[in-house]
Design a protein around this motif. Sequence first.
Motif, short mmCIF file in Angstrom:
data_model
loop_
_atom_site.label_atom_id
_atom_site.label_comp_id
_atom_site.label_asym_id
_atom_site.label_seq_id
_atom_site.Cartn_x
_atom_site.Cartn_y
_atom_site.Cartn_z
N VAL A 188 -95.75 54.74 -53.97
CA VAL A 188 -94.37 54.91 -53.68
C VAL A 188 -93.54 54.48 -54.74
O VAL A 188 -92.26 54.58 -54.46
N GLY A 189 -94.14 53.79 -55.87
CA GLY A 189 -93.19 53.27 -56.83
C GLY A 189 -92.78 51.77 -56.54
O GLY A 189 -91.83 51.25 -57.25
N ILE A 190 -93.37 51.21 -55.47
CA ILE A 190 -93.03 49.79 -55.29
C ILE A 190 -93.90 48.73 -55.88
O ILE A 190 -95.06 48.82 -55.84
N THR A 191 -93.46 47.76 -56.64
CA THR A 191 -94.23 46.61 -57.27
C THR A 191 -94.04 45.69 -56.31
O THR A 191 -93.01 45.21 -55.56
N GLU A 192 -94.85 44.60 -56.53
CA GLU A 192 -94.97 43.38 -55.67
C GLU A 192 -93.73 42.35 -55.91
O GLU A 192 -93.26 41.88 -55.30
N ASN A 193 -93.16 42.62 -57.35
CA ASN A 193 -91.89 41.70 -57.56
C ASN A 193 -90.94 42.34 -57.02
O ASN A 193 -89.65 41.67 -57.14
N MET A 194 -90.70 43.47 -56.42
CA MET A 194 -89.58 44.10 -56.04
C MET A 194 -89.32 43.58 -54.45
O MET A 194 -88.45 43.85 -53.65
N LEU A 195 -90.62 42.93 -53.86
CA LEU A 195 -90.46 42.37 -52.33
C LEU A 195 -89.74 41.07 -52.40
O LEU A 195 -89.87 40.17 -53.19
N PRO B 233 -89.20 38.12 -49.55
CA PRO B 233 -90.08 37.23 -48.68
C PRO B 233 -89.79 37.65 -47.29
O PRO B 233 -88.56 37.90 -46.85
N ARG B 234 -90.80 37.66 -46.43
CA ARG B 234 -90.73 37.74 -44.92
C ARG B 234 -90.85 36.61 -44.25
O ARG B 234 -91.59 35.84 -44.43
N VAL C 132 -93.89 45.42 -45.77
CA VAL C 132 -94.82 45.93 -46.59
C VAL C 132 -96.06 44.86 -46.32
O VAL C 132 -96.11 44.08 -46.21
N VAL C 133 -97.14 45.71 -45.69
CA VAL C 133 -98.33 45.20 -45.55
C VAL C 133 -99.77 45.62 -46.27
O VAL C 133 -99.37 46.66 -46.79
N GLY D 26 -94.14 41.12 -47.68
CA GLY D 26 -92.76 41.26 -47.93
C GLY D 26 -92.08 42.38 -47.31
O GLY D 26 -92.65 43.18 -46.56
N LYS D 27 -90.66 42.30 -47.59
CA LYS D 27 -89.69 43.64 -47.27
C LYS D 27 -88.97 44.17 -48.39
O LYS D 27 -88.95 43.42 -49.39
N VAL D 28 -88.77 45.38 -48.33
CA VAL D 28 -88.14 46.07 -49.34
C VAL D 28 -87.27 47.06 -48.81
O VAL D 28 -87.30 47.81 -47.62
N ARG D 29 -85.96 47.43 -49.62
CA ARG D 29 -85.12 48.20 -49.00
C ARG D 29 -85.20 49.57 -49.98
O ARG D 29 -85.34 49.30 -51.41
#
Length: 179
Positions: free
Chosen positions: A4-11, A13-14, A53-54, A30-33
Amino acid sequence: MHTVGITENMLEPRRNIPRNSTGIVLFPMGKVRVDVLFGGRDNYRVENIQFEVVDLDNPYHALLGRPTLAKFMASTHTAYLKMKIPVPNSTITVVGNYKVSLDTASIGSCLAESLVIAEEKRRIQTAVALAQSTHRNLAALSSPLGGTTFKPPKETKDIVQDPAYLERTVRVGARLNEA
């Protein structure tokens, strides 16, 4: 995550850990908007939604919960695999695919079952370790012949439990009262 085009650096912290209906703890990365869009070029609705995100092998790319459905003011009908979302001039109808739905439900069921089995296995291993630890502690108290070092008092007496059946007795230490 990359589908879906999301990378770890976009997350982000949770802080807390959500539990699912089975009670199994999922550790989010983590979480992402993300802006979520339903509809087409002329008739659409967009809302900014926060996702947890899991790292989980799952047939779903995203799960929309009640807060998201409420934000879209969506009305769902699971039997018909339809969701209706109001827009200023009309309604958007999202239609599901029965075959994909059945396949995904089957895969999701197998995943949930494997997670439950893994959790039960962990609990059993904990119980076995505790039992083994207790057994080791009791082994230190046992005699060389294998019996425990517990010995009843030398002076005992028999107490009748039911006067109608005199053979039903309990043997207790002679210093104990019948009451």
